[in-house]
Design a protein around this motif. Structure first.
Motif, short mmCIF file in Angstrom:
data_model
loop_
_atom_site.label_atom_id
_atom_site.label_comp_id
_atom_site.label_asym_id
_atom_site.label_seq_id
_atom_site.Cartn_x
_atom_site.Cartn_y
_atom_site.Cartn_z
N THR A 1 -5.77 -10.95 8.46
CA THR A 1 -6.75 -11.56 7.55
C THR A 1 -6.89 -13.05 7.84
O THR A 1 -8.00 -13.59 7.89
N GLN A 2 -5.74 -13.69 8.06
CA GLN A 2 -5.78 -15.13 8.36
C GLN A 2 -6.56 -15.40 9.65
O GLN A 2 -7.40 -16.31 9.69
N GLU B 1 -1.02 -7.38 7.77
CA GLU B 1 -2.32 -7.44 7.11
C GLU B 1 -2.70 -8.89 6.82
O GLU B 1 -3.84 -9.30 7.02
N ALA B 2 -1.71 -9.67 6.37
CA ALA B 2 -1.97 -11.07 6.09
C ALA B 2 -2.32 -11.82 7.38
O ALA B 2 -3.24 -12.64 7.40
N ARG C 1 4.95 -7.60 -3.13
CA ARG C 1 4.67 -8.31 -1.88
C ARG C 1 5.78 -8.06 -0.87
O ARG C 1 6.89 -7.68 -1.26
N LEU D 1 -1.31 -17.65 4.66
CA LEU D 1 -1.89 -16.64 3.77
C LEU D 1 -0.89 -15.51 3.63
O LEU D 1 -0.23 -15.11 4.59
N ARG D 2 -0.71 -15.02 2.42
CA ARG D 2 0.18 -13.88 2.18
C ARG D 2 -0.60 -12.80 1.43
O ARG D 2 -1.53 -13.12 0.69
N SER D 3 -0.21 -11.56 1.65
CA SER D 3 -0.88 -10.48 0.93
C SER D 3 0.05 -9.93 -0.14
O SER D 3 1.27 -10.09 -0.07
N ALA D 4 -0.55 -9.32 -1.17
CA ALA D 4 0.24 -8.69 -2.23
C ALA D 4 -0.61 -7.60 -2.86
O ALA D 4 -1.84 -7.65 -2.81
N ASP D 5 0.06 -6.62 -3.43
CA ASP D 5 -0.64 -5.61 -4.23
C ASP D 5 -0.37 -5.91 -5.70
O ASP D 5 0.74 -6.28 -6.07
N THR E 1 3.25 -7.29 -9.51
CA THR E 1 2.81 -7.79 -8.20
C THR E 1 3.87 -7.43 -7.16
O THR E 1 5.04 -7.75 -7.33
N ASP F 1 4.15 -9.35 7.85
CA ASP F 1 3.02 -8.98 7.00
C ASP F 1 1.76 -8.94 7.88
O ASP F 1 0.95 -9.87 7.87
#
Lengths: 83, 164
Positions: free
Chosen positions: A24-25, A20-21, A11, A38-42, A9, A18
């Motif tokens: 998205t939020q 993207e997060a 992040r 909210l956090r994003s991760a790959d 993972t 972040d």
């Protein structure tokens, strides 16, 4: 040799923006959802054969260091399970 | 990903031998990932692709890339990227400043470095940096798209003169 699945993972490091997060939020909130953060991760799931779980973890960690994560901006963790 | 492509080994060797190496835009991302230059370029603060003219200030004119300019000179270059936000750890940023490795900073037309002039949220408005040696550099804006009068901008010519 046994079959393992290593889950890597990746992040953004704490303190690294972040976008993207955040986007998205904002979109979720616009849709009426209530959320605190909210956090994003790959997440990468790597199937591999290794002598034991420690060897599988070592190889997946090397993959993260070399390619899956960019140490300048990312933190990562590795979990290993039997496939 | 491209930072680990086989050709990067040759680029690395060429750079070590003194060949000028310039990474523009995606090339800047690769240069940083490959460790030729410090830091990293990642998702714009807007999380969107941005294509617009920007102003940058020449922060170090004593390099092959900026010899055609004066220190503090403001030039206009186009940007076209989705992942151009420069990020670097605080201690390494300080090191960059102390060793004069910042090549260009996003600025207002009059040269003032402001948050509003930073198109993508780059740390300290950094638009371009030098590697350990002055002949290795990366930048996010496109000097090569500002070299012909017919295209409406020629400010980028000076950067490419480093290859002449």
């Amino acid at each position: 040799m046994s079959a393992y699945t290593a889950t890597v993972t990746v992040r953004p490091k704490r303190g690294v923006l972040d976008p993207e997060a955040e986007t998205t939020q904002r979109a979720l909130e616009r849709l009426g959802f209530d959320l605190a953060d909210l956090r994003s991760a790959d997440r990468f799931e790597v199937d591999l054969d290794a002598a034991d779980a420690a060897a599988a973890r070592a190889r997946a960690t090397e993959m993260a260091e070399w390619l899956l994560a960019n140490p300048t901006i990312h933190d990562y963790d590795v979990e290993v399970g039997e496939a | 990903m491209a930072a680990h492509a086989p050709i990067l080994e040759e680029v690395r060797e060429a750079a070590a031998d003194g060949t000028p190496v310039l990474g523009i835009c995606n090339g800047a991302q690769i240069g940083c990932e490959a460790g030729l230059t410090p830091g990293a370029f990642t998702t714009n603060e807007s999380a969107r692709f941005q294509c617009e003219p920007v102003h940058v200030r020449v922060e170090n004119a004593a390099t092959p890339w900026t010899a055609a300019y004066d220190e503090g000179e403001v030039i206009e270059l186009p940007i076209a990227h989705g992942e151009g936000r420069f990020e670097i750890a605080d201690d390494r940023l300080q090191q960059l400043e102390e060793t004069d490795r910042v090549l260009f900073r996003y600025c207002e037309p009059d040269g003032e470095v402001t948050a509003a002039a930073d198109p993508n949220g780059s740390t300290d408005n950094v638009a371009g940096v030098l590697g350990t040696d002055d002949h290795v550099a990366v930048l996010m804006p496109h000097p090569e798209r500002a070299t012909l009068p017919d295209l409406g901008a020629t400010d980028g010519q000076g950067v490419l003169r480093a290859f002449a």
